[in-house]
Design an enzyme around this catalytic site. Structure first.
Site, PDB file in Angstrom:
ATOM      1  N   ARG A 140       0.825  -1.217   0.000  1.00  0.00           N
ATOM      2  CA  ARG A 140       0.000   0.000   0.000  1.00  0.00           C
ATOM      3  C   ARG A 140       0.857   1.263   0.000  1.00  0.00           C
ATOM      4  O   ARG A 140       0.334   2.368  -0.126  1.00  0.00           O
ATOM      5  CB  ARG A 140      -0.908   0.025   1.250  1.00  0.00           C
ATOM      6  CG  ARG A 140      -1.903  -1.103   1.325  1.00  0.00           C
ATOM      7  CD  ARG A 140      -2.698  -1.039   2.622  1.00  0.00           C
ATOM      8  NE  ARG A 140      -3.843  -0.176   2.511  1.00  0.00           N
ATOM      9  CZ  ARG A 140      -5.088  -0.596   2.270  1.00  0.00           C
ATOM     10  NH1 ARG A 140      -5.347  -1.879   2.129  1.00  0.00           N
ATOM     11  NH2 ARG A 140      -6.081   0.256   2.195  1.00  0.00           N
ATOM     12  N   TYR A 143       0.821   4.220  -2.540  1.00  0.00           N
ATOM     13  CA  TYR A 143      -0.308   5.160  -2.408  1.00  0.00           C
ATOM     14  C   TYR A 143      -0.161   5.987  -1.126  1.00  0.00           C
ATOM     15  O   TYR A 143      -0.187   7.213  -1.175  1.00  0.00           O
ATOM     16  CB  TYR A 143      -1.595   4.340  -2.392  1.00  0.00           C
ATOM     17  CG  TYR A 143      -2.868   5.152  -2.351  1.00  0.00           C
ATOM     18  CD1 TYR A 143      -3.322   5.833  -3.482  1.00  0.00           C
ATOM     19  CD2 TYR A 143      -3.636   5.222  -1.194  1.00  0.00           C
ATOM     20  CE1 TYR A 143      -4.504   6.564  -3.446  1.00  0.00           C
ATOM     21  CE2 TYR A 143      -4.817   5.942  -1.151  1.00  0.00           C
ATOM     22  CZ  TYR A 143      -5.256   6.612  -2.280  1.00  0.00           C
ATOM     23  OH  TYR A 143      -6.428   7.334  -2.244  1.00  0.00           O
ATOM     24  N   GLY A 146       2.994   7.996  -1.187  1.00  0.00           N
ATOM     25  CA  GLY A 146       2.839   8.963  -2.287  1.00  0.00           C
ATOM     26  C   GLY A 146       1.996  10.151  -1.841  1.00  0.00           C
ATOM     27  O   GLY A 146       2.340  11.311  -2.089  1.00  0.00           O
ATOM     28  N   VAL A 185     -14.631  -2.036  -1.507  1.00  0.00           N
ATOM     29  CA  VAL A 185     -15.546  -2.943  -0.820  1.00  0.00           C
ATOM     30  C   VAL A 185     -17.017  -2.711  -1.200  1.00  0.00           C
ATOM     31  O   VAL A 185     -17.756  -3.675  -1.433  1.00  0.00           O
ATOM     32  CB  VAL A 185     -15.295  -2.901   0.702  1.00  0.00           C
ATOM     33  CG1 VAL A 185     -15.684  -1.553   1.327  1.00  0.00           C
ATOM     34  CG2 VAL A 185     -15.988  -4.042   1.397  1.00  0.00           C
ATOM     35  N   VAL A 186     -17.458  -1.466  -1.263  1.00  0.00           N
ATOM     36  CA  VAL A 186     -18.883  -1.216  -1.506  1.00  0.00           C
ATOM     37  C   VAL A 186     -19.264  -1.713  -2.909  1.00  0.00           C
ATOM     38  O   VAL A 186     -20.257  -2.436  -3.080  1.00  0.00           O
ATOM     39  CB  VAL A 186     -19.225   0.285  -1.336  1.00  0.00           C
ATOM     40  CG1 VAL A 186     -20.656   0.560  -1.765  1.00  0.00           C
ATOM     41  CG2 VAL A 186     -19.010   0.722   0.107  1.00  0.00           C
ATOM     42  N   GLN A 207     -12.591  -5.868  10.706  1.00  0.00           N
ATOM     43  CA  GLN A 207     -11.983  -4.547  10.457  1.00  0.00           C
ATOM     44  C   GLN A 207     -13.101  -3.547  10.150  1.00  0.00           C
ATOM     45  O   GLN A 207     -14.147  -3.932   9.623  1.00  0.00           O
ATOM     46  CB  GLN A 207     -10.951  -4.623   9.314  1.00  0.00           C
ATOM     47  CG  GLN A 207     -11.487  -4.836   7.911  1.00  0.00           C
ATOM     48  CD  GLN A 207     -11.670  -6.305   7.544  1.00  0.00           C
ATOM     49  OE1 GLN A 207     -11.983  -7.130   8.392  1.00  0.00           O
ATOM     50  NE2 GLN A 207     -11.518  -6.628   6.259  1.00  0.00           N
ATOM     51  N   THR A 208     -12.860  -2.283  10.490  1.00  0.00           N
ATOM     52  CA  THR A 208     -13.928  -1.288  10.322  1.00  0.00           C
ATOM     53  C   THR A 208     -13.552  -0.223   9.289  1.00  0.00           C
ATOM     54  O   THR A 208     -12.379   0.042   9.057  1.00  0.00           O
ATOM     55  CB  THR A 208     -14.249  -0.562  11.650  1.00  0.00           C
ATOM     56  OG1 THR A 208     -13.142   0.273  12.002  1.00  0.00           O
ATOM     57  CG2 THR A 208     -14.542  -1.538  12.764  1.00  0.00           C
ATOM     58  N   PRO A 270      -5.676  -1.846   6.981  1.00  0.00           N
ATOM     59  CA  PRO A 270      -5.923  -1.166   8.265  1.00  0.00           C
ATOM     60  C   PRO A 270      -7.052  -1.830   9.058  1.00  0.00           C
ATOM     61  O   PRO A 270      -8.080  -2.192   8.489  1.00  0.00           O
ATOM     62  CB  PRO A 270      -6.289   0.252   7.840  1.00  0.00           C
ATOM     63  CG  PRO A 270      -5.648   0.434   6.505  1.00  0.00           C
ATOM     64  CD  PRO A 270      -5.742  -0.916   5.845  1.00  0.00           C
TER      65      PRO A 270
END
Ligand code: NAD
Ligand code: UDP
Length: 321
Positions: A140, A143, A146, A185-186, A207-208, A270
């Protein structure tokens, strides 16, 4: 005003352009069409106050504008990890070019930064003064790091050259026009449920994330651009859900018969994320207004029309480094 939107053919950029066009600004949409599509801004092509420019921000650009919304960068892990070196170049070299443009023409520039600058956070919820916990060498990082450099560049151009900057830290945003193969995800859950495929929950789903509807986010970006606070400012919806709760919600709204399938958790995913939006409330008089279920309804409708065959999703083209 003459307003440049980089990444304007993408998900958030195209909704922002709709708002700017409705306010009768002169809008320049600049995009390399990596994850953006012409269809998103097709309805403005031909309008006298709209211009579409195919350009890659890793190449310098010369234009005369009053404001710059700098959104160009793939946002989904699937897409930003497709060509990580290109992602870093886009964030670092691209932001450098846009800051150079802002300096030359004395335009105000807003950077679309991200909650990813907090990495896998050790404090919860995340406020702007939290400095983050980011892996410098993981998948990751292209990104996260960056965007961290992009923020640094903004503040150095501000201190050194008086460039008029605004920095938004955007948390997970969703809505119509996300690509079917976006990978976030959505969109994944909705497309899977609509097609009758299994809903793929990574890890145990504990995970949230906190999901902001795109019209709320665009409103926050415009308030930030046109106010006095330079940021960084968190923009997101503080309503926090586990990924499993999201899967169950979409399952019940779209297809109660859809299976939920657990898959491996990606590296450095995360564990939890929730914006502290105290600053946005105070400085921008902004708070999100669309609850998750209402936003999902509209998003599901949009995906339904596409999945049922109205508009084919484009494949992602290879982008040279
Ligand atoms: P998106 O992938 O739909 O849009 C990005 C746009 O930038 C696309 O149109 C793409 O073609 C274009 N682009 C990519 N690289 C480019 C380059 N080198 N030159 C020119 N154009 C380029 O993503 P989005 O969700 O609309 O995100 C927009 C911005 O907001 C990104 O900078 C992203 O990092 C930031 N952001 C988004 C979210 C979110 O949840 N959607 C969260 C945090 C930050
Ligand atoms: N995720 C998932 N299934 C999917 C896609 C994503 O469970 O099909 C998880 C992912 O592991 C992460 C969360 O959903 O924990 C949000 O992922 P997304 O890629 O949307 O955003 P980000 O991780 O960048 O916040």
């Amino acid at each position: 005003m003459r307003i440049l939107v980089t990444g304007g053919a993408g998900f958030i950029g195209s909704h922002l352009i709709d708002r700017l066009m409705h306010e009768n600004h002169e809008v320049l949409c600049l995009d390399n069409f990596f994850t953006g599509r012409k269809h998103n801004i097709q309805h403005w092509v031909g309008a006298p106050n709209f211009e579409l420019i195919r350009h890659d921000v890793t190449d310098p650009v010369r234009l005369e504008v009053d404001q710059i919304y700098h959104l160009a960068c793939p946002a989904s892990p699937v897409h930003y990890q497709y060509n990580p070196v290109k992602t870093i170049k886009t964030n670092v070299v691209g932001t450098l070019h846009l800051l150079g443009l802002a300096k030359r023409v004395k335009a105000r520039i807003l950077l679309a930064s991200t909650s990813e600058v907090y990495g896998d956070p050790e404090v919860h919820p995340q406020a702007e003064d939290y400095r983050g916990s980011v892996n410098t060498i993981g998948p990751r990082s292209c990104y996260d790091e960056g965007k961290r450099v992009a923020e640094t560049l903004c503040f150095d151009y501000h201190r050194q050259n008086n460039v008029d900057i605004r920095v938004a830290r955007i948390f997970n945003t969703y809505g119509p026009r996300m690509l079917e193969n976006d990978g976030r995800v959505v969109s994944n859950f909705i497309v899977q449920a609509l097609k009758g495929d299994a809903i793929t929950v990574y890890g145990d789903g504990s995970q949230t994330r906190s999901f902001c509807y795109v019209s709320d986010l665009v409103d926050g970006l415009m308030r930030l651009m046109n106010g006095d606070c330079i940021g960084p400012v968190n923009l997101g919806n503080p309503e926090e859900y586990t990924v499993l709760q999201l899967a169950q919600k979409i399952q019940s709204m779209v297809n109660p018969g859809a299976q939920i399938q657990f898959k491996a958790l990606p590296q450095d995913d995360p564990r939890r994320r929730q914006p502290d939006i105290t600053l946005a409330k105070q400085a921008l008089k902004w708070h999100p207004t669309i609850p998750l279920e209402a936003g999902l309804e509209t998003t599901i409708q949009d995906f339904r029309s596409r999945v049922e065959g109205a508009i084919p999703a484009p494949s992602i083209p290879y982008v040279e480094v």
